[in-house]
Motif scaffolding. Structure first.
Motif, PDB file in Angstrom:
ATOM      1  N   MET A  55      -8.316 -44.267  47.805  1.00 27.35           N
ATOM      2  CA  MET A  55      -7.178 -43.380  47.569  1.00 27.35           C
ATOM      3  C   MET A  55      -6.035 -44.207  46.991  1.00 27.35           C
ATOM      4  O   MET A  55      -5.711 -45.281  47.501  1.00 27.35           O
ATOM      5  N   TYR A  66      -1.899 -39.761  54.499  1.00 26.28           N
ATOM      6  CA  TYR A  66      -3.352 -39.890  54.352  1.00 26.28           C
ATOM      7  C   TYR A  66      -3.967 -40.539  55.589  1.00 26.28           C
ATOM      8  O   TYR A  66      -5.130 -40.285  55.930  1.00 26.28           O
ATOM      9  N   ALA A 105      -7.075 -47.213  51.104  1.00 26.52           N
ATOM     10  CA  ALA A 105      -5.953 -46.468  50.521  1.00 26.52           C
ATOM     11  C   ALA A 105      -4.950 -47.477  49.993  1.00 26.52           C
ATOM     12  O   ALA A 105      -4.608 -48.433  50.690  1.00 26.52           O
TER      13      ALA A 105
END
Length: 272
Positions: A55, A66, A105
């Motif tokens: 991500m 997230y 992420a």
């Protein structure tokens, strides 16, 4: 009997001994003939073998949000304040139960258009027209001060830049005494504007440098190089960059706390 057949018989005879050694080693390895090919069958299965993905975002709030759905034991966040970026590895695992590091992420703050324009003008060689137009285009962000420290209206500052005159003066210096003789030539440039305009000296540029960071003011001092060339230089740019890095780190850690995200953060980079 052909040579290849003899070689295969010799290799087969050593297989029992090899298997015993692999079993004693305790590592997940296997001995297979070179002719074997391995095929990944995951694409034919209804589900993946494990969760994985990357991500990427430039928004601090979205980066932290997230984490709400993907927090796992052992996930860690590594903050690179110098590059204004951060990376969380969710399946890093622990020392006893390490993960594959396939779910991450990444956060990379993006420069605003105004700040990028400021950096583009830093130490850039400009003519009068280019500098005047830049002051007009970014009038909402710029304050101009005279050589005496007085604030000048941007329209007046732009007109003063357009009406600057560069006066070049050349000369020679000579110094003679009983034991030496020194002689040098010099050229000086004086910059003036029309009498009705104050002379611009310092430009103060105020903007949000990165999305998510606080507004910040940058001072730029104007100087000349040669004839009809103007240069703006940001004062203490390295100090600004260091302070912005600290602000980024503090804001990210504070956002984790505000959203009740339990995660260990480190300052630095991690590679697996």
């Amino acid at each position: 009997m052909e040579k290849s057949a003899i070689v295969q018989i010799q290799e087969s005879a050593n297989i029992p001994s090899l298997l015993d050694q692999l079993e004693q080693a305790g590592f997940p390895v296997a001995a297979l003939p070179d002719s074997y090919q391995l095929h990944d069958l995951e694409q034919y299965m209804p589900k993946r073998n494990q969760f994985r993905g990357k991500m990427n975002t430039a928004n601090i709030i979205e980066f932290v949000r997230y984490h709400e759905d993907y927090q796992t034991e052992g996930n860690q966040c590594f903050i690179d304040a110098e590059r204004m970026s951060a990376k969380t590895i969710f399946d890093l695992g622990t020392i006893k139960v390490p993960g594959h590091c396939l779910h991450t992420a990444s956060l990379g703050l993006r420069k605003t258009a105004a700040y990028q324009s400021l950096l583009n003008k830093n130490n850039d060689r400009l003519n009068q027209k280019q500098l005047a137009e830049w002051v007009e285009d970014y009038s909402d962000f710029i304050q101009v001060f005279s050589t005496t420290g007085e604030l000048i209206e941007n329209s007046v500052a732009s007109a003063a830049v357009r009406n600057m005159k560069f006066e070049a003066k050349a000369g020679r210096e000579s110094n003679v005494d009983d034991f030496s003789h020194h002689q040098s030539e010099y050229e000086s440039v004086a910059v003036r504007t029309k009498e009705e305009f104050p002379m611009p000296s310092v430009f103060k540029f105020t903007c949000e440098p990165y999305l998510g960071l606080d507004e910040r003011s940058f001072e730029m001092r104007m100087s000349t190089i040669g004839n009809e060339t103007l240069v703006l230089r940001i004062k203490k740019l390295e100090q600004h960059e260091e302070e912005m890095g600290e602000e980024f780190k503090d804001k990210l850690q504070a956002q984790f706390v505000a959203d009740d995200i339990e995660i260990t953060t480190f300052i630095g980079l991690f590679s697996s």
